[in-house]
Write an enzyme that holds these catalytic residues in place. Sequence first.
Site, PDB file in Angstrom:
ATOM      1  CB  SER A 158      -0.921   0.016   1.224  1.00  0.00           C
ATOM      2  OG  SER A 158      -1.818  -1.071   1.195  1.00  0.00           O
ATOM      3  CD  GLU A 159       0.091   3.949   1.993  1.00  0.00           C
ATOM      4  OE1 GLU A 159      -0.927   4.432   1.472  1.00  0.00           O
ATOM      5  OE2 GLU A 159       0.060   3.125   2.924  1.00  0.00           O
ATOM      6  CB  THR A 160       7.449   1.854  -0.209  1.00  0.00           C
ATOM      7  OG1 THR A 160       6.916   0.584  -0.595  1.00  0.00           O
ATOM      8  CG2 THR A 160       8.932   1.704   0.069  1.00  0.00           C
TER       9      THR A 160
END
Length: 296
Positions: free
Chosen positions: A46-48
Site C-alpha cells: 500500500s505504501e513504502t
Amino acid sequence: MPRFPYETVDVFTDKPFGGNPLAVFTDARELTDEHMQSLAAEMNYSETTFVLPPDNPSNDARVRIFHRTAEMPFAGHPNVGTAYVLARNGQGGEGRLRFEQKAGLVEIAVERDLSGEVTGAVIAAPQSLSLGVEFPAASIAACANVSADAVITTAHNPVQASVGVAFVLAQVTPEGLGSAAPDLAAFKNLARQHAELAGRLSLFLYSRTNEGIRARMFAPLAGTWEDPATGSASATLGALLLSIEGGDKATFTITQGVEMGRPSLLRVMSRRAQDGFRSRVGGNCAPMFRGEALFR
C-alpha cells in the site's frame, strides 16, 4: 554497486501476516524521486517509506511516503511502521520521534513493553480536521457495489475529510460493509464529476457495533483495491465523530482488514483543540523481512 537497505514490517498487528505490510528504506539519501516511485511500485505494498536526514536538525528524519503510483503528503501506517523500525535500530531512545513530511510535522510516541522491547507507536496527525465536498449516498453505494439503503446518513452524509490526507468517509450497515467491493467504473465516474478530488478517491467505509468500529478502505484509482489498515483515515474518522457527537475527547477502537484475512487493530484518540479537532492513532507492529535493493 550501490546498496539500499530496507526492512518490512506488518503494522497495526502484533502477529506476522496480519495488519498492513510496509517497506522502509532506512537510508534513501542517494535515491532520486524516480527511484523512490519505482521501488514503491516494485514492492507493491500500500505504501513504502524512504528515510532522509531532516531539514531541521531538531527533528529526527524527513520521511517520504509513496504508494504504487504517487507520493503522499501523510499516511498513518507508514509513520507507525517507520517509527517502529527506526526505534528498533536505536533512534527515539527518549520515547519520541519527529518526522518532517509534506503535510507537516508528525510527532510520534514510541511504545515499549515492560522489558523495553519496541512494540509499536502512536502518531499525531499533522493537521486538524477539515471537511470538503459531500456526496449523494447513491454515488457512494455505486462505488462500493452495495444498495443505496446500505449507506447510513443519520449522523452525516458521505463526506471528504482530512487530517493530513483526504478520504471520503461513509457510514454503512454491517451487512453493507461485509458485502462491499469496489466498482472501478463507478470510482472513475465519480472522480470525473468532482474536479476537487484531483483524481484521488479513497473511500473509507465504516460500521458501528457494540464492540467498536469495523472499517474497510478502497482506493482502486491509486492501485490499492483494498487496504488492510488505514491509520490516516481512522484518525480522520475519530476527529469527525468527535465533532459530531460533542465533548472534548473520545477514544475509538477500529478493526479493519478482516475480509482480507489480515486483521488489524487501530487505536484512535481524538480531542478538541484550539484550532479544531485533532487525532492520534497507534498500534502494534510485527517485524518481517530485511533486504537490500541493488542499482547498477
